[in-house]
Write an enzyme that holds these catalytic residues in place. Sequence first.
Site, PDB file in Angstrom:
ATOM      1  CG  ASN A 239      -0.242  -0.219   2.659  1.00  0.00           C
ATOM      2  OD1 ASN A 239       0.482   0.887   3.060  1.00  0.00           O
ATOM      3  ND2 ASN A 239      -0.528  -1.167   3.216  1.00  0.00           N
ATOM      4  CG  LEU A 337      -5.527  -2.885  17.103  1.00  0.00           C
ATOM      5  CD1 LEU A 337      -4.523  -2.283  17.900  1.00  0.00           C
ATOM      6  CD2 LEU A 337      -6.004  -1.853  16.214  1.00  0.00           C
TER       7      LEU A 337
END
Length: 425
Positions: A239, A337
Amino acid sequence: MTKPKHILLVIGGGIAAYKTSELIRLIKKSGMTVRCVLTESGAQFVTPMTLAALSENEVHTTLWSLKDEAEMGHIQLSREADLLVICPATANLLAKMAGGVADDLATTLLLATDTPVMAVPAMNVRMWLHAATQRNIKQLRADGIFVMHPDEGDMACGEFGPGRLPDPEAIMAEISVQLEASFTTTDGATKSEPGNRANILDGQPAFAPDRHRPLRGKHVLITAGPTHEPIDPVRYIANRSSGRQGFALAAAAAEAGAQVTLVAGPVHLSTPAGVIRVDVETALEMEKAVHDALPADIAIMVAAVADWRADSQSGQKIKKKGAAPEPLKLTENPDILAGLARHEQRPGLLIGFAAETQKIVQHAQAKLAKKGCDWIVANDVSGDVMGGANNSVQIITATGSENWEQLPKPEVARRLVAKIIEEIA
């Protein structure tokens, strides 16, 4: 003429002690003076004669020197120094320091000093990862001692993992950072203090140098940048993340006095002063590096981790064959996360970032509930935020949201660190 800085080097008993000879040479080359304290176990690996020849100073080995102790030598040694460096800091030495044990010259002067202290651990990987050692490290950081993170690699014992002594050049660089750190006392005098790094963001200090460093003793873990997921030797899934926001946060946290571990994907950015950087490429590597860096008091997951990776990687470049290639089969990457939120060593404050292009607040609120973190920092990346110099964010917590106007990324970092300090105060 400015008086040269003076280092008191405490040498513990580990095979890595042989590297202190090179460290002494680098200290001397930089124009500083150095005096050595050699522990009884350290003398099994290096000799007083070697250290004396390299340092050009007497080497101290015992608390029971009649001459030295008649002059309260264990106190005087530390008071003459600008920085105490324990290298290698063995598991035994760290445990004694954390417990306030004073049973030899090294531990007695460490307990009696008010001079900044920097510890450079080196030990077997299992000893480093043991819960007792990690408890001791946390206590020492809370006590204001700067503890370097060991390197990862092959060890003399034949095992592989974190626990290797950093290279002497890296230790010397950290010594310089620690010596540059200073604060101005109420009477106008300047005094060195560990971890008060003179790193500047866009020409402006995140925290005034004459203030107490509010994150002193805290370990902050930050991820930054993209991940690259290989398809074949020349292609990968990625990305547009530049890593600039994560690196700015690492710099701001270090300025606030924290011990910072920065896990960075493939980016072209300089490491902020005093920050421990771990470079990774893939999501799986980033997940492992994050877990290896625990425990941490605060974790800020800024990295734009690829959601998917190729199910299998071709060993050779995939060639065009005139027809459409076989569809690329993907498999889901770990949710770093969410995994950290469930981890037995979950940080006390866990912050995630959410890159969104629409319904920013709604999507961030859903992510907060799904991930199990404490805050989500949502940013609109529909423009040039990824790779750009500015950012506009919304801070989403269980009690509401807070909108910040567009700011330079270093300023966003400063404000977020200030908010973290307010939260944990």
